[in-house]
Design a protein around this motif. Structure first.
Motif, PDB file in Angstrom:
ATOM      1  N   LEU A  87      -4.449 -32.539 -21.116  1.00  0.00           N
ATOM      2  CA  LEU A  87      -3.807 -33.705 -21.730  1.00  0.00           C
ATOM      3  C   LEU A  87      -2.608 -33.296 -22.576  1.00  0.00           C
ATOM      4  CD1 LEU A  87      -3.883 -36.773 -22.272  1.00  0.00           C
ATOM      5  CD2 LEU A  87      -5.369 -36.308 -24.216  1.00  0.00           C
ATOM      6  N   LEU A  88      -2.771 -32.292 -23.413  1.00  0.00           N
ATOM      7  CA  LEU A  88      -1.673 -31.866 -24.294  1.00  0.00           C
ATOM      8  C   LEU A  88      -0.514 -31.275 -23.489  1.00  0.00           C
ATOM      9  CD1 LEU A  88      -3.750 -30.253 -27.194  1.00  0.00           C
ATOM     10  CD2 LEU A  88      -2.698 -32.520 -27.129  1.00  0.00           C
ATOM     11  N   ALA A  89      -0.831 -30.442 -22.499  1.00  0.00           N
ATOM     12  CA  ALA A  89       0.231 -29.878 -21.659  1.00  0.00           C
ATOM     13  C   ALA A  89       0.966 -30.978 -20.907  1.00  0.00           C
ATOM     14  CB  ALA A  89      -0.369 -28.865 -20.681  1.00  0.00           C
ATOM     15  N   GLY A  90       0.226 -31.995 -20.473  1.00  0.00           N
ATOM     16  CA  GLY A  90       0.853 -33.096 -19.745  1.00  0.00           C
ATOM     17  C   GLY A  90       1.848 -33.866 -20.589  1.00  0.00           C
ATOM     18  N   VAL A  91       1.514 -34.121 -21.850  1.00  0.00           N
ATOM     19  CA  VAL A  91       2.422 -34.869 -22.721  1.00  0.00           C
ATOM     20  C   VAL A  91       3.697 -34.069 -22.987  1.00  0.00           C
ATOM     21  CG1 VAL A  91       2.704 -35.932 -24.995  1.00  0.00           C
ATOM     22  CG2 VAL A  91       0.549 -36.176 -23.775  1.00  0.00           C
ATOM     23  N   ILE A  92       3.566 -32.767 -23.221  1.00  0.00           N
ATOM     24  CA  ILE A  92       4.751 -31.927 -23.452  1.00  0.00           C
ATOM     25  C   ILE A  92       5.652 -31.918 -22.222  1.00  0.00           C
ATOM     26  CG2 ILE A  92       5.526 -29.562 -23.880  1.00  0.00           C
ATOM     27  CD1 ILE A  92       2.919 -29.198 -25.531  1.00  0.00           C
ATOM     28  N   LEU A  93       5.059 -31.716 -21.049  1.00  0.00           N
ATOM     29  CA  LEU A  93       5.836 -31.709 -19.810  1.00  0.00           C
ATOM     30  C   LEU A  93       6.452 -33.081 -19.549  1.00  0.00           C
ATOM     31  CD1 LEU A  93       6.662 -30.031 -17.329  1.00  0.00           C
ATOM     32  CD2 LEU A  93       4.562 -30.805 -16.204  1.00  0.00           C
ATOM     33  N   PHE A  94       5.765 -34.139 -19.933  1.00  0.00           N
ATOM     34  CA  PHE A  94       6.263 -35.504 -19.774  1.00  0.00           C
ATOM     35  C   PHE A  94       7.574 -35.694 -20.529  1.00  0.00           C
ATOM     36  CE2 PHE A  94       6.536 -39.974 -20.883  1.00  0.00           C
ATOM     37  CZ  PHE A  94       6.058 -40.644 -19.764  1.00  0.00           C
ATOM     38  N   VAL A  95       7.626 -35.217 -21.764  1.00  0.00           N
ATOM     39  CA  VAL A  95       8.830 -35.376 -22.595  1.00  0.00           C
ATOM     40  C   VAL A  95      10.003 -34.607 -21.980  1.00  0.00           C
ATOM     41  CG1 VAL A  95       9.839 -34.880 -24.847  1.00  0.00           C
ATOM     42  CG2 VAL A  95       7.524 -35.793 -24.706  1.00  0.00           C
ATOM     43  N   VAL A  96       9.746 -33.368 -21.594  1.00  0.00           N
ATOM     44  CA  VAL A  96      10.829 -32.513 -21.084  1.00  0.00           C
ATOM     45  C   VAL A  96      11.378 -33.044 -19.765  1.00  0.00           C
ATOM     46  CG1 VAL A  96      11.403 -30.201 -20.264  1.00  0.00           C
ATOM     47  CG2 VAL A  96       9.945 -30.481 -22.280  1.00  0.00           C
ATOM     48  N   SER A  97      10.496 -33.316 -18.813  1.00  0.00           N
ATOM     49  CA  SER A  97      10.953 -33.754 -17.488  1.00  0.00           C
ATOM     50  C   SER A  97      11.495 -35.182 -17.518  1.00  0.00           C
ATOM     51  CB  SER A  97       9.812 -33.650 -16.475  1.00  0.00           C
ATOM     52  OG  SER A  97       8.692 -34.417 -16.894  1.00  0.00           O
ATOM     53  N   GLY A  98      10.915 -36.038 -18.366  1.00  0.00           N
ATOM     54  CA  GLY A  98      11.402 -37.412 -18.440  1.00  0.00           C
ATOM     55  C   GLY A  98      12.808 -37.518 -18.980  1.00  0.00           C
ATOM     56  N   CYS A  99      13.116 -36.720 -20.001  1.00  0.00           N
ATOM     57  CA  CYS A  99      14.448 -36.759 -20.614  1.00  0.00           C
ATOM     58  C   CYS A  99      15.500 -36.009 -19.803  1.00  0.00           C
ATOM     59  CB  CYS A  99      14.393 -36.170 -22.025  1.00  0.00           C
ATOM     60  SG  CYS A  99      13.447 -37.162 -23.207  1.00  0.00           S
ATOM     61  N   ALA A 100      15.089 -35.274 -18.779  1.00  0.00           N
ATOM     62  CA  ALA A 100      16.030 -34.443 -18.030  1.00  0.00           C
ATOM     63  C   ALA A 100      17.134 -35.259 -17.360  1.00  0.00           C
ATOM     64  CB  ALA A 100      15.276 -33.618 -16.980  1.00  0.00           C
ATOM     65  N   GLY A 101      16.838 -36.516 -17.007  1.00  0.00           N
ATOM     66  CA  GLY A 101      17.850 -37.344 -16.350  1.00  0.00           C
ATOM     67  C   GLY A 101      19.072 -37.633 -17.205  1.00  0.00           C
ATOM     68  N   LEU A 102      18.983 -37.375 -18.497  1.00  0.00           N
ATOM     69  CA  LEU A 102      20.144 -37.551 -19.372  1.00  0.00           C
ATOM     70  C   LEU A 102      21.279 -36.589 -19.026  1.00  0.00           C
ATOM     71  CD1 LEU A 102      18.401 -37.981 -22.841  1.00  0.00           C
ATOM     72  CD2 LEU A 102      19.907 -39.667 -21.762  1.00  0.00           C
ATOM     73  N   VAL A 103      20.934 -35.402 -18.536  1.00  0.00           N
ATOM     74  CA  VAL A 103      21.941 -34.355 -18.379  1.00  0.00           C
ATOM     75  C   VAL A 103      22.082 -33.829 -16.958  1.00  0.00           C
ATOM     76  CG1 VAL A 103      21.716 -33.609 -20.775  1.00  0.00           C
ATOM     77  CG2 VAL A 103      20.241 -32.584 -19.036  1.00  0.00           C
ATOM     78  N   LEU A 104      21.139 -34.114 -16.078  1.00  0.00           N
ATOM     79  CA  LEU A 104      21.217 -33.561 -14.721  1.00  0.00           C
ATOM     80  C   LEU A 104      22.413 -34.138 -13.980  1.00  0.00           C
ATOM     81  CD1 LEU A 104      17.427 -33.510 -13.799  1.00  0.00           C
ATOM     82  CD2 LEU A 104      18.899 -31.565 -14.352  1.00  0.00           C
ATOM     83  N   PRO A 105      23.060 -33.331 -13.117  1.00  0.00           N
ATOM     84  CA  PRO A 105      24.384 -33.720 -12.598  1.00  0.00           C
ATOM     85  C   PRO A 105      24.389 -34.640 -11.391  1.00  0.00           C
ATOM     86  CG  PRO A 105      23.840 -31.497 -11.879  1.00  0.00           C
ATOM     87  CD  PRO A 105      22.725 -31.936 -12.775  1.00  0.00           C
ATOM     88  N   ASP A 106      23.277 -34.744 -10.641  1.00  0.00           N
ATOM     89  CA  ASP A 106      23.319 -35.516  -9.403  1.00  0.00           C
ATOM     90  C   ASP A 106      21.964 -36.133  -9.112  1.00  0.00           C
ATOM     91  OD1 ASP A 106      21.756 -33.413  -8.231  1.00  0.00           O
ATOM     92  OD2 ASP A 106      23.597 -32.289  -7.904  1.00  0.00           O
ATOM     93  N   LEU A 107      21.934 -37.009  -8.118  1.00  0.00           N
ATOM     94  CA  LEU A 107      20.712 -37.716  -7.784  1.00  0.00           C
ATOM     95  C   LEU A 107      19.597 -36.800  -7.256  1.00  0.00           C
ATOM     96  CD1 LEU A 107      21.772 -41.138  -6.183  1.00  0.00           C
ATOM     97  CD2 LEU A 107      20.401 -40.772  -8.230  1.00  0.00           C
ATOM     98  N   PRO A 108      19.908 -35.821  -6.377  1.00  0.00           N
ATOM     99  CA  PRO A 108      18.814 -34.948  -5.921  1.00  0.00           C
ATOM    100  C   PRO A 108      18.114 -34.212  -7.063  1.00  0.00           C
ATOM    101  CG  PRO A 108      20.674 -34.751  -4.435  1.00  0.00           C
ATOM    102  CD  PRO A 108      21.138 -35.576  -5.598  1.00  0.00           C
ATOM    103  N   SER A 109      18.881 -33.717  -8.052  1.00  0.00           N
ATOM    104  CA  SER A 109      18.239 -33.006  -9.161  1.00  0.00           C
ATOM    105  C   SER A 109      17.455 -33.970 -10.054  1.00  0.00           C
ATOM    106  CB  SER A 109      19.286 -32.246  -9.982  1.00  0.00           C
ATOM    107  OG  SER A 109      20.259 -33.119 -10.516  1.00  0.00           O
ATOM    108  N   ILE A 110      17.954 -35.191 -10.223  1.00  0.00           N
ATOM    109  CA  ILE A 110      17.193 -36.186 -10.980  1.00  0.00           C
ATOM    110  C   ILE A 110      15.904 -36.526 -10.238  1.00  0.00           C
ATOM    111  CG2 ILE A 110      17.192 -38.566 -11.816  1.00  0.00           C
ATOM    112  CD1 ILE A 110      20.165 -38.292 -12.373  1.00  0.00           C
TER     113      ILE A 110
END
Length: 402
Positions: A87-110
């Motif tokens: 559960l704890l690892a999932g929440v941490i990974l959720f924050v990191v991967s969810g916010c990644a779309g702010l900076v990723l350069p293209d649709l495939p990486s998002i």
């Protein structure tokens, strides 16, 4: 003077562990539907990509694919290494991967970041479902399964309204909303612990901790199939509603956010009444009510001349989904023996997201051939058939009981 103590049990929603699990439940809606209002804007932002139309539609259900693949295996891991670390690892990974779309350069990486987000959701939901079974029994468990639907819907209401506002300013801004999950970590870290392996909550039914019914795996798979179909139909709302509005010239991101907000508010409110309604109607009766309401909602969408009727349709679909959803969790936790609750939670979680992932893959070609009216009519007819089946089952059960 003699001290008088209040012997009344504390409501389940005031238990710190229950609050933490409800926080985890609220992340389910955030995972997929939060970026729904931003889909048309993302399609325009990445118009140079020849696959932009399909990729943008797959961004919402993309986490579902990862969940569908990973959740059963995560369920096995939860039964062996415990629920808390997952559960704890999932929440941490959720924050990191969810916010990644702010900076990723293209649709495939998002899109890839959304797949990683699905792994996080699988960790969270599988552990959360198993912990509900570990911590609570009887009426408390039934109450919590309905409260988690309310948490998903009211949490989703907040996230969707924020997303509608954010998408109106920038199609990337809704990705920042995933960072809110970090605020849940301190309470989860403090109160979530793995119960002892041998002595879980007392007063449980006889099958708890034993082998359970011989056919429990087959029954669980049938339950999972029904839940997958239910979620496939329901997920037409967040994946196609914004495009439906554009096709009818009704509005853009703000209207989509408002309609999905009505969907979530209606579902969250009705879910609070689930224990009371379920006691009156029984399991099959509540399935009949829920599927009937969803059928009415999609029929209203087909007939909708303007945005006002769309809001009524969204309210009916949300209410119906909130009535049927808690029963899936409650029935699965009743079927599965204690030692296999993680597996049961994984299978149940996978079925939710298999339905969600399949939804745009089936609905998009149907829209191309029959239009939105055809999609909504077919959905309504299928839901009506499911409601009638539940009614017949309910009547047959009453007749057998005399």
């Amino acid at each position: 003077m003699e001290t008088v103590y209040d012997a009344r049990p504390r409501p389940v929603w005031r238990e710190p562990r229950a609050i933490a699990l409800l926080m985890a439940a609220s992340l389910t809606t955030m995972a997929n539907a939060t970026i729904s209002p931003a889909l048309p804007g993302l399609e325009r932002l990445f118009a140079d990509d020849p696959n932009a139309a399909m990729l943008t539609r797959l961004l919402v259900p993309a986490p579902s694919l990862s969940v569908a693949i990973c959740a059963p295996f995560i369920g096995l891991a939860a039964d062996r290494i415990g629920r808390r670390p997952l559960l704890l690892a999932g929440v941490i990974l959720f924050v990191v991967s969810g916010c990644a779309g702010l900076v990723l350069p293209d649709l495939p990486s998002i899109f890839l970041s959304r797949l990683v987000l699905g792994v996080a959701v699988a960790l969270i939901m599988t552990a959360q479902t198993a912990l509900i079974g570990d911590y609570f029994i009887g009426d408390e468990r039934n109450a919590l399964t309905s409260l988690q639907i309310s948490a998903r819907n009211f949490g989703g209401l907040i996230f969707i309204l924020l997303a509608g506002w954010a998408a109106a300013n920038s199609p990337r801004l809704p990705f920042a909303i995933y960072g809110l999950a970090a605020a849940f970590l301190p309470l989860m870290w403090r109160v979530i612990v793995d119960p002892p392996r041998r002595s879980r909550a007392g007063g449980a039914r006889p099958a708890e901790g034993a082998e359970g019914p011989r056919s429990w795996r087959a029954l669980l798979l049938l339950l999972a199939l029904l839940q997958a179909v239910t979620n496939m139909i329901f997920f037409v709302m967040p994946t196609q509603l914004s495009f439906f509005f554009e096709a009818k010239g009704l509005g853009g991101a703000a209207l989509t956010g408002s309609a999905l907000g009505v969907l979530m508010f209606s579902g969250g409110s009705v879910a609070l009444l689930y224990p009371r309604i379920q006691r009156i109607t029984g399991r099959l009766g509540i399935f009949a009510l829920g599927y009937g309401a969803m059928a009415l909602g999609f029929l209203l969408l087909m007939l909708a001349p303007d945005a006002r009727l769309v809001f009524g349709a969204a309210a009916a679909v949300g209410a119906g989904y909130a009535l049927v959803s808690p029963s899936f969790v409650a029935l699965a936790l009743t079927l599965a023996p204690l030692r296999d609750r993680g597996l049961a939670g994984g299978v149940l979680t996978a079925s939710v997201f298999i339905g969600q992932f399949c939804s745009p893959l089936l609905s998009t070609p149907l829209i191309a051939s029959q239009g939105y009216s055809g999609l909504f009519l077919d959905s309504s007819l299928l839901l009506a058939a499911m409601a009638v089946t539940a009614v017949l089952g309910h009547v047959a059960t009453r007749l057998r009981r005399g």
